[in-house]
Design a protein around this motif. Structure first.
Motif, short mmCIF file in Angstrom:
data_model
loop_
_atom_site.label_atom_id
_atom_site.label_comp_id
_atom_site.label_asym_id
_atom_site.label_seq_id
_atom_site.Cartn_x
_atom_site.Cartn_y
_atom_site.Cartn_z
N ARG A 1 3.53 -2.00 -10.40
CA ARG A 1 4.60 -0.85 -10.21
C ARG A 1 5.40 -1.31 -11.08
O ARG A 1 6.35 -2.14 -11.01
CB ARG A 1 4.90 -0.25 -8.85
CG ARG A 1 3.61 -0.11 -8.17
CD ARG A 1 2.88 1.26 -8.41
NE ARG A 1 3.68 2.47 -8.46
CZ ARG A 1 3.25 3.48 -8.78
NH1 ARG A 1 2.34 3.82 -9.86
NH2 ARG A 1 4.10 4.55 -8.87
N ASP B 1 0.72 -1.21 0.05
CA ASP B 1 0.03 0.06 -0.15
C ASP B 1 0.81 1.21 -0.09
O ASP B 1 0.45 2.17 -0.59
CB ASP B 1 -0.96 0.13 1.19
CG ASP B 1 -2.05 -1.06 1.20
OD1 ASP B 1 -2.20 -1.36 -0.03
OD2 ASP B 1 -2.44 -1.58 1.99
N GLN C 1 2.30 3.89 -3.57
CA GLN C 1 1.94 5.13 -3.72
C GLN C 1 3.15 5.88 -4.17
O GLN C 1 3.10 7.35 -4.61
CB GLN C 1 1.57 5.86 -2.53
CG GLN C 1 0.21 5.04 -2.21
CD GLN C 1 -0.92 5.27 -3.12
OE1 GLN C 1 -0.91 6.46 -3.42
NE2 GLN C 1 -1.45 4.18 -3.33
#
Length: 142
Positions: A116, A69, A73
């Motif tokens: 990612r 999490d 970001q």
């Protein structure tokens, strides 16, 4: 008369031979210089590849330590010369300790929220031209 013609011919042959020798020496010097330059570039490229691998392993550790999490970001370009998140490109003149290399990571999405992409780029100046090594990894949420 033939003696003068013959002595002139010998002088021309001597000058021609000298010219060939000078050209040969200049060519060998250029080849040696280019060979040394290529060897230096290859050595630096090898060091840069090792630093890029170290940078990518650090990013992998960050994913594991921070958790998905938080890791998901992180976006944009970060200077990771000291293997710490520093937002933005590496400032001019900054480098990995003991080298002339600068290491950055560009974090981006792939369109899949469970992935990612990390592009680790190691840059340096090779004479008057820039050089770089790049490694790309797509991290998956697990």
């Amino acid at each position: 008369m033939t003696f003068r013609l013959r002595s002139g011919q010998i002088l021309v042959e001597l000058l021609l031979a000298l010219g060939v020798m000078v050209l040969s020496v200049v060519t060998l010097a250029q080849l040696t210089t280019r060979s040394v330059s290529n060897a230096g570039f290859s050595r630096m490229q090898s060091v840069a590849s090792a630093e890029a691998t170290a940078g990518m392993e650090w990013v992998r550790q960050q994913r594991d330590q921070l958790g998905w999490d938080v890791f998901a970001q992180i976006a944009g370009t970060h200077c990771i010369n000291s293997l710490a998140w520093a937002a933005g490109e590496c400032p001019a003149g900054s480098s990995i300790t003991g080298t002339i290399l600068a290491r950055e990571v560009v974090m981006s999405g792939t369109g899949n929220p469970n992935q990612r992409q990390a592009d680790v780029v190691v840059k340096w100046q090779e004479g008057n031209r820039p050089a770089a090594v790049k490694q790309t990894t797509v991290f998956n949420r697990y």
